[in-house]
Design a protein around this motif. Structure first.
Motif, mmCIF file in Angstrom:
data_model
loop_
_atom_site.group_PDB
_atom_site.id
_atom_site.type_symbol
_atom_site.label_atom_id
_atom_site.label_comp_id
_atom_site.label_asym_id
_atom_site.label_seq_id
_atom_site.Cartn_x
_atom_site.Cartn_y
_atom_site.Cartn_z
ATOM 1 N N ARG A 172 14.775 66.317 41.297
ATOM 2 C CA ARG A 172 14.636 67.167 42.480
ATOM 3 C C ARG A 172 14.396 66.345 43.743
ATOM 4 N NH1 ARG A 172 10.691 72.030 41.774
ATOM 5 N NH2 ARG A 172 11.979 72.768 43.499
ATOM 6 N N GLY A 173 13.878 65.136 43.578
ATOM 7 C CA GLY A 173 13.643 64.297 44.750
ATOM 8 C C GLY A 173 12.613 63.230 44.475
ATOM 9 N N LEU A 205 20.577 54.276 42.823
ATOM 10 C CA LEU A 205 20.707 54.317 41.375
ATOM 11 C C LEU A 205 20.364 55.699 40.824
ATOM 12 C CD1 LEU A 205 21.225 52.475 38.851
ATOM 13 C CD2 LEU A 205 18.766 52.001 38.859
ATOM 14 N N LEU A 206 19.322 56.316 41.357
ATOM 15 C CA LEU A 206 18.865 57.609 40.854
ATOM 16 C C LEU A 206 19.645 58.790 41.423
ATOM 17 C CD1 LEU A 206 14.953 57.377 40.838
ATOM 18 C CD2 LEU A 206 16.505 57.258 38.881
ATOM 19 N N PHE A 207 19.897 58.771 42.729
ATOM 20 C CA PHE A 207 20.381 59.962 43.413
ATOM 21 C C PHE A 207 21.834 59.889 43.883
ATOM 22 C CE2 PHE A 207 15.785 59.674 44.077
ATOM 23 C CZ PHE A 207 15.371 60.905 43.591
ATOM 24 N N GLY A 208 22.435 58.714 43.855
ATOM 25 C CA GLY A 208 23.756 58.557 44.425
ATOM 26 C C GLY A 208 23.672 58.103 45.876
ATOM 27 N N VAL A 267 15.157 66.215 47.821
ATOM 28 C CA VAL A 267 14.281 65.847 48.932
ATOM 29 C C VAL A 267 13.820 64.418 48.663
ATOM 30 C CG1 VAL A 267 12.155 66.348 50.183
ATOM 31 C CG2 VAL A 267 13.540 68.222 49.280
ATOM 32 N N VAL A 268 14.379 63.465 49.411
ATOM 33 C CA VAL A 268 14.138 62.041 49.155
ATOM 34 C C VAL A 268 13.705 61.359 50.442
ATOM 35 C CG1 VAL A 268 15.134 59.873 48.315
ATOM 36 C CG2 VAL A 268 15.896 62.053 47.341
ATOM 37 N N GLU A 269 12.625 60.602 50.368
ATOM 38 C CA GLU A 269 12.104 59.899 51.543
ATOM 39 C C GLU A 269 11.594 58.534 51.134
ATOM 40 O OE1 GLU A 269 8.941 62.307 53.049
ATOM 41 O OE2 GLU A 269 7.665 61.995 51.297
ATOM 42 N N ALA A 270 11.471 57.659 52.130
ATOM 43 C CA ALA A 270 10.968 56.305 51.861
ATOM 44 C C ALA A 270 10.221 55.785 53.075
ATOM 45 C CB ALA A 270 12.116 55.364 51.510
ATOM 46 N N ILE A 296 8.079 60.809 41.995
ATOM 47 C CA ILE A 296 9.417 61.294 41.661
ATOM 48 C C ILE A 296 9.316 62.687 41.061
ATOM 49 C CG2 ILE A 296 11.477 60.888 40.253
ATOM 50 C CD1 ILE A 296 10.840 57.888 40.427
ATOM 51 N N HIS A 297 10.031 63.630 41.668
ATOM 52 C CA HIS A 297 9.971 65.019 41.240
ATOM 53 C C HIS A 297 11.132 65.358 40.305
ATOM 54 C CE1 HIS A 297 7.798 65.845 45.320
ATOM 55 N NE2 HIS A 297 7.039 65.205 44.452
ATOM 56 N N LEU A 298 10.789 65.925 39.146
ATOM 57 C CA LEU A 298 11.756 66.436 38.186
ATOM 58 C C LEU A 298 11.468 67.922 37.973
ATOM 59 C CD1 LEU A 298 11.236 63.453 35.766
ATOM 60 C CD2 LEU A 298 13.292 63.799 37.127
ATOM 61 N N GLU A 299 12.367 68.615 37.319
ATOM 62 C CA GLU A 299 12.166 70.054 37.119
ATOM 63 C C GLU A 299 10.881 70.367 36.365
ATOM 64 O OE1 GLU A 299 16.339 72.393 36.856
ATOM 65 O OE2 GLU A 299 16.041 70.898 35.264
ATOM 66 N N ARG A 300 10.543 69.542 35.384
ATOM 67 C CA ARG A 300 9.390 69.870 34.531
ATOM 68 C C ARG A 300 8.318 68.776 34.527
ATOM 69 N NH1 ARG A 300 13.808 71.220 31.430
ATOM 70 N NH2 ARG A 300 13.483 69.455 30.008
ATOM 71 N N ALA A 301 8.366 67.886 35.487
ATOM 72 C CA ALA A 301 7.346 66.839 35.564
ATOM 73 C C ALA A 301 7.408 66.143 36.913
ATOM 74 C CB ALA A 301 7.534 65.820 34.449
ATOM 75 N N THR A 302 6.309 65.506 37.278
ATOM 76 C CA THR A 302 6.258 64.623 38.441
ATOM 77 C C THR A 302 5.729 63.275 37.962
ATOM 78 O OG1 THR A 302 5.927 66.401 40.052
ATOM 79 C CG2 THR A 302 5.184 64.209 40.685
#
Length: 346
Positions: free
Chosen positions: A158-159, A198-201, A232-235, A253-259
């Protein structure tokens, strides 16, 4: 046996030399270096911010060169490992590819997107493999995050928020020179740019704001957009002038079922977790993940094993390929342009 030639014997060249010695079926057969004392095995002046200090080395059986063209003329070398300053990466990589060698080049791939493109084009034309040393995904915390994010067991990405900040390395020559090192954007943040890619494209758009030093981004925050993806990605990255915190990096790092959480700092010379690797799961628990004590040298050894395995299989590395490294430089270019445009408007 894969025969390796290392070009540039500074701290990273030494780390690579030591790592290759622990990989079966690989031999450092040649070294190219401008300092004669180092070619004679006196590495006592080599020091870095992790790992061992240099010592007197026995280089018997290793061919030594002061001129890279002479080294590239050797028919015995399979892989050229380029650990020179960033401004020289493109030139030596292009020479090595033209000589029919595979290349492992330290990050950043180059200091401009145009140079990166030349390197990629040359590798394809020569039918040689080009690897770029983005070691971050091989550090335990980032390897854990990469596996968790790409395995699908916590659902879709998710981001994420990424952080990498150091004290101004005033002792490094040419650090703030655009065509030599490129400041923290290309020396430091390019790690996270690569990991984000690598993660998001590849992002479609980047908005960055920050302060500059000698015309280069000094400290900034970036927000990345990915077209039809709702990531939603920031640095945050850059340098601060106070030396009490030499280094700081981490992620959320946000995933659907975990952070996934992690943050590490070096404060007053001592490194410690500010937040150890942790999973926030669906049940409401915060579970610490034990990744072991770890040694930074292990990450570089894993990185080089990835290169060697890819060469043996005659395939591109999914992590260290030139396409990803080139995109990381393009991301940095987008951030620099956004920061520059925002300051001009003021």
């Amino acid at each position: 046996m894969i025969e390796v030639g290392i070009v540039g014997l500074g701290f990273m060249g030494m780390i690579h030399y030591l790592s290759y010695r622990n990989i079966p079926g690989v031999r450092v057969a040649a070294i190219c270096e401008s300092k004669q004392s180092r070619l004679e095995g006196d590495w006592t002046d080599i020091k870095g911010n992790f790992g061992p200090s240099g010592e007197q080395m026995d280089l018997s059986g290793v061919a030594t060169y002061s001129n890279v063209d002479d080294m590239l003329a050797s028919k015995n070398l399979d892989l050229i490992d380029v650990t020179l300053p960033p401004a020289l990466h493109a030139e030596v990589t292009l020479k090595a590819l033209a000589a029919g060698k595979h290349v492992f080049c330290e990050k950043p791939m180059a200091l401009t997107s145009a140079e990166c493109q030349r390197m990629s084009t040359a590798a394809a034309a020569a039918d040689r493999r080009l690897f770029v040393g983005h070691v971050l995904p091989f550090f335990p915390e980032y390897a854990w995050a990469y596996e968790a994010a790409t395995s699908g067991r916590y659902g879709a990405l998710r981001g994420g928020a990424f952080r990498r900040v150091i004290s101004n390395p005033a002792w490094l020559k040419n650090y703030w020179t655009a065509d030599q090192v490129g400041g923290p954007l290309f020396d430091l943040h390019v790690h996270d740019a690569h990991f984000i890619r690598l993660l998001f494209g590849m992002p479609d758009d980047v908005i960055s704001r920050g302060r500059t030093r000698d015309g280069l981004p000094e400290f900034w925050h970036s927000f990345f957009s990915f077209g039809d993806k709702d990531y939603v990605v920031e640095a945050t990255s850059g340098t601060v002038d106070q030396q009490g915190r030499a280094f700081n990096h981490g992620f959320e790092i946000h995933l659907e079922r975990a952070t996934l959480l992690f943050e590490f700092s070096v404060l007053n010379g001592a490194g410690a977790y500010l937040c150890p690797p942790t999973i926030l799961d669906e049940s409401g628990k915060a579970e610490r993940v034990d990744l072991g004590s770890g040694d930074p040298m292990d990450a570089f050894a894993a990185e080089l094993r990835n290169v060697v395995e890819s060469l043996r299989k005659n395939q591109e590395s999914e992590i260290l390929n030139g396409r990803l490294a080139e995109d990381a430089v393009k991301i940095c270019d987008l951030e620099a342009a956004s920061i520059a445009a925002s300051r001009i408007r003021r």
